[in-house]
Motif scaffolding. Sequence first.
Motif, PDB file in Angstrom:
ATOM      1  N   UNK A  72      -9.360   7.783   1.226  1.00  0.00           N
ATOM      2  CA  UNK A  72      -8.340   7.516   0.201  1.00  0.00           C
ATOM      3  C   UNK A  72      -7.809   8.825  -0.387  1.00  0.00           C
ATOM      4  N   UNK A  73      -8.707   9.802  -0.536  1.00  0.00           N
ATOM      5  CA  UNK A  73      -8.282  11.112  -1.044  1.00  0.00           C
ATOM      6  C   UNK A  73      -7.315  11.778  -0.061  1.00  0.00           C
ATOM      7  N   UNK A  74      -7.657  11.687   1.220  1.00  0.00           N
ATOM      8  CA  UNK A  74      -6.768  12.270   2.239  1.00  0.00           C
ATOM      9  C   UNK A  74      -5.394  11.595   2.194  1.00  0.00           C
ATOM     10  N   UNK A  75      -5.387  10.272   2.058  1.00  0.00           N
ATOM     11  CA  UNK A  75      -4.100   9.545   1.990  1.00  0.00           C
ATOM     12  C   UNK A  75      -3.283   9.998   0.779  1.00  0.00           C
ATOM     13  N   UNK A  76      -3.959  10.043  -0.368  1.00  0.00           N
ATOM     14  CA  UNK A  76      -3.257  10.406  -1.616  1.00  0.00           C
ATOM     15  C   UNK A  76      -2.662  11.813  -1.503  1.00  0.00           C
ATOM     16  N   UNK A  77      -3.475  12.735  -1.009  1.00  0.00           N
ATOM     17  CA  UNK A  77      -2.994  14.125  -0.921  1.00  0.00           C
ATOM     18  C   UNK A  77      -1.891  14.279   0.129  1.00  0.00           C
ATOM     19  N   UNK A  78      -1.968  13.490   1.203  1.00  0.00           N
ATOM     20  CA  UNK A  78      -0.909  13.562   2.226  1.00  0.00           C
ATOM     21  C   UNK A  78       0.432  13.158   1.602  1.00  0.00           C
ATOM     22  N   UNK A  90       3.650   4.779   2.835  1.00  0.00           N
ATOM     23  CA  UNK A  90       2.220   4.698   3.080  1.00  0.00           C
ATOM     24  C   UNK A  90       1.870   5.696   4.166  1.00  0.00           C
ATOM     25  N   UNK A  91       0.571   5.884   4.392  1.00  0.00           N
ATOM     26  CA  UNK A  91       0.174   6.860   5.405  1.00  0.00           C
ATOM     27  C   UNK A  91      -1.127   6.435   6.067  1.00  0.00           C
ATOM     28  N   UNK A  92      -1.204   6.673   7.353  1.00  0.00           N
ATOM     29  CA  UNK A  92      -2.442   6.468   8.103  1.00  0.00           C
ATOM     30  C   UNK A  92      -2.951   7.853   8.515  1.00  0.00           C
ATOM     31  N   UNK A  93      -4.219   8.148   8.193  1.00  0.00           N
ATOM     32  CA  UNK A  93      -4.743   9.504   8.447  1.00  0.00           C
ATOM     33  C   UNK A  93      -5.783   9.506   9.572  1.00  0.00           C
ATOM     34  N   UNK A  94      -5.804   8.438  10.380  1.00  0.00           N
ATOM     35  CA  UNK A  94      -6.900   8.302  11.346  1.00  0.00           C
ATOM     36  C   UNK A  94      -6.594   8.784  12.767  1.00  0.00           C
ATOM     37  N   UNK A 248       7.450   3.866   6.004  1.00  0.00           N
ATOM     38  CA  UNK A 248       8.123   3.354   4.800  1.00  0.00           C
ATOM     39  C   UNK A 248       7.553   2.014   4.376  1.00  0.00           C
ATOM     40  N   UNK A 249       7.521   1.826   3.057  1.00  0.00           N
ATOM     41  CA  UNK A 249       7.120   0.533   2.482  1.00  0.00           C
ATOM     42  C   UNK A 249       8.251   0.074   1.563  1.00  0.00           C
ATOM     43  N   UNK A 250       8.147  -1.112   1.066  1.00  0.00           N
ATOM     44  CA  UNK A 250       9.115  -1.572   0.062  1.00  0.00           C
ATOM     45  C   UNK A 250      10.368  -2.147   0.695  1.00  0.00           C
ATOM     46  N   UNK A 251      11.485  -2.023  -0.035  1.00  0.00           N
ATOM     47  CA  UNK A 251      12.728  -2.692   0.383  1.00  0.00           C
ATOM     48  C   UNK A 251      13.437  -1.877   1.466  1.00  0.00           C
ATOM     49  N   UNK A 252      13.760  -2.547   2.578  1.00  0.00           N
ATOM     50  CA  UNK A 252      14.482  -1.846   3.643  1.00  0.00           C
ATOM     51  C   UNK A 252      15.991  -1.961   3.422  1.00  0.00           C
ATOM     52  N   UNK A 265       6.251  -2.118   8.209  1.00  0.00           N
ATOM     53  CA  UNK A 265       5.690  -1.104   9.106  1.00  0.00           C
ATOM     54  C   UNK A 265       4.201  -0.864   8.896  1.00  0.00           C
ATOM     55  N   UNK A 266       3.718  -1.139   7.700  1.00  0.00           N
ATOM     56  CA  UNK A 266       2.339  -0.765   7.367  1.00  0.00           C
ATOM     57  C   UNK A 266       1.330  -1.409   8.326  1.00  0.00           C
TER      58      UNK A 266
END
Length: 441
Positions: A72-78, A90-94, A248-252, A265-266
Motif C-alpha cells: 500500500x505504501x508503494x502504491x501511495x508513493x507511486x 490507481x496503480x498496480x505495483x506487482x 484511470x479510475x472514475x468518470x470516463x 480498467x482497475x
Amino acid sequence: NATLWDSDPELFDLMQKEKKRQLSGLELIASENFTSLSVLQCLSSCLHNKYSEGLPGQRYYGGNEYIDKIELLAQKRALEAYNLNPEEWGVNVQSYSGSPANLAVYTGLVESHGRIMGLDLPDGGHLTHGFATPTKKISATAMFFESMAYKVDPVTGLIDYDLLAVLAKSFRPKLIIAGISCYSRVLDYKRFREICDSVDAYLFADMAHISGLVAAGVIPSPFEYSDVVMTTTHKSLRGPRAAVIFFRKGVRSVNQKGEKIMYDLEAKINHAVFPGLQGGPHNNSIAGIATAFKQAKTEEFVSYQKQVLANAKHLAKKLQDKGYNIATGGTDVHLVLVNLQGTGISGAKAETILDEVSIVCNKNTVPGDKSALSPSGFRLGTPALTTRGFVETDFDQVVDFIDKGIKLAKEVNALSGPKLVDFKKVLQTNEDIRKKVKELK
Ligand code: PLP
C-alpha cells in the motif's frame, strides 16, 4: 548462515569483478542506472522470502500483515510521485518488469488477437510494442495480438503523426502505444489522444525510459492524456528492476443522456497481472519501488534529473561539434542516438571498440535502417554517469574518448574490411591496434 564469500567464492569473485567493471567503465547505456543503497537493501531483504498472491487485504496466503502495508505504501508513493489524485488514478505495483507489464496491459484491455499499434522497433519503439518483421512475429506481443507499426519520418527522424492518424483509421486498433526505447524527442501526447479518440482506442503511454524525468517535471507528462501509463522503475527512475502500471479510475465520459460512463480498467489491469500472467509478487522489489518513489519526491532527485537532461543536451552538442550526425539533430531527453550511416563504421563495430576501451553503450538502429540486426547507429544515455556525479565538463572528456574510439574503429576497419568478424580479429590480434586500445583504456 555462511556469507556468499565463504559459501561460494567462485560466484562471489565474479560478482566482485562485475562491480569493478561497473565502477571503472563509462556506463552510457540509456536504460541503465546505479540504484541507491536503500533500494539494494530492500532487494536483498527478508521480504524476498514471502509469498503474497493477491492484493493487499485479499491474499491467498497468510502472514501478510506487513507485506500489505508495504504494498500500500508503494502504491501511495507511486501516485504521489506523479501528483495523481487517487480518486482518478490507481496503480498496480506487482509487475516483475516492463515486458510482462506491457503484456498485462494488452491482455487486460485488448481481446486476444485484437489490434495494437506501437512505434516500430527500428524507429525507436520497444520489442513489446508488437514487434514483427515482414516474415516473423518476433515478440509475444505480436504473436498474441495483431500489431501494426507506425514510423518516424526517414528524413527528420521525427514520429510521423499524420501517417499514424491515417494508418489508425484503416487499422482500427483497440490500443495505441506512446512510448520509446530510442527516440530522443518528447512525445506529443495530445496528438496521440486525438488520434486515439478518432478511432476509439485506448492511449497507453509506456514511459519506461523517461519516467524519472517526468517525475521531476523536467519533460511533459503523459498522464493528462493517457488511459494507462506503464513504467519500469530501474531506468531514469533509478529504482529496483520492476514495473508499475497506472490506470484511470472514475468518470470516463458522459453520454448524450447525461449518464456517466465510468472507467473499468482497475479490475482488468489487476486481473491481467495476477492471476493472468504472474503468481506471487516480488515483495523485495515492491519495497524497492516504495523507497525509490520516496526518493523521487526529493529536491536532490529533481536536481539529478535536470543534470541528466543538461548532460544529454551537452553530449549531443559536443558530438555534433566533432562532426557526428545526431538523429533528429539533438535531444529533449536523457538519450542521444548517433547515426554512423556513410562512415563505413556500423553500430556493432562502434559498440565493439568502445566496449574494448570500457565505454559501454549499445548499437542501435537509426531511421532508414533496413534491419534491426545490423544497425548503423549507437545509443548513449546520461542517467548512470550523472548518478556518478558527472556534469557537462566531464562529458567533454567522455566525448573525446568516444571520438578517439571511433577514430580507432576507422583504423581497424581499414585493415579488416567490412565484416564484423574480421574487424574483431584485427582488434584482438594486431599489435599496433592493441597498443592503441591499451592507451585509450
Ligand atoms: N518498455 C520500454 C519502452 C523499454 O525501453 C523497455 C526496456 O528497455 C521495456 C518496456 C521492457 O522492460 P524490461 O526490460 O524491464 O522487461
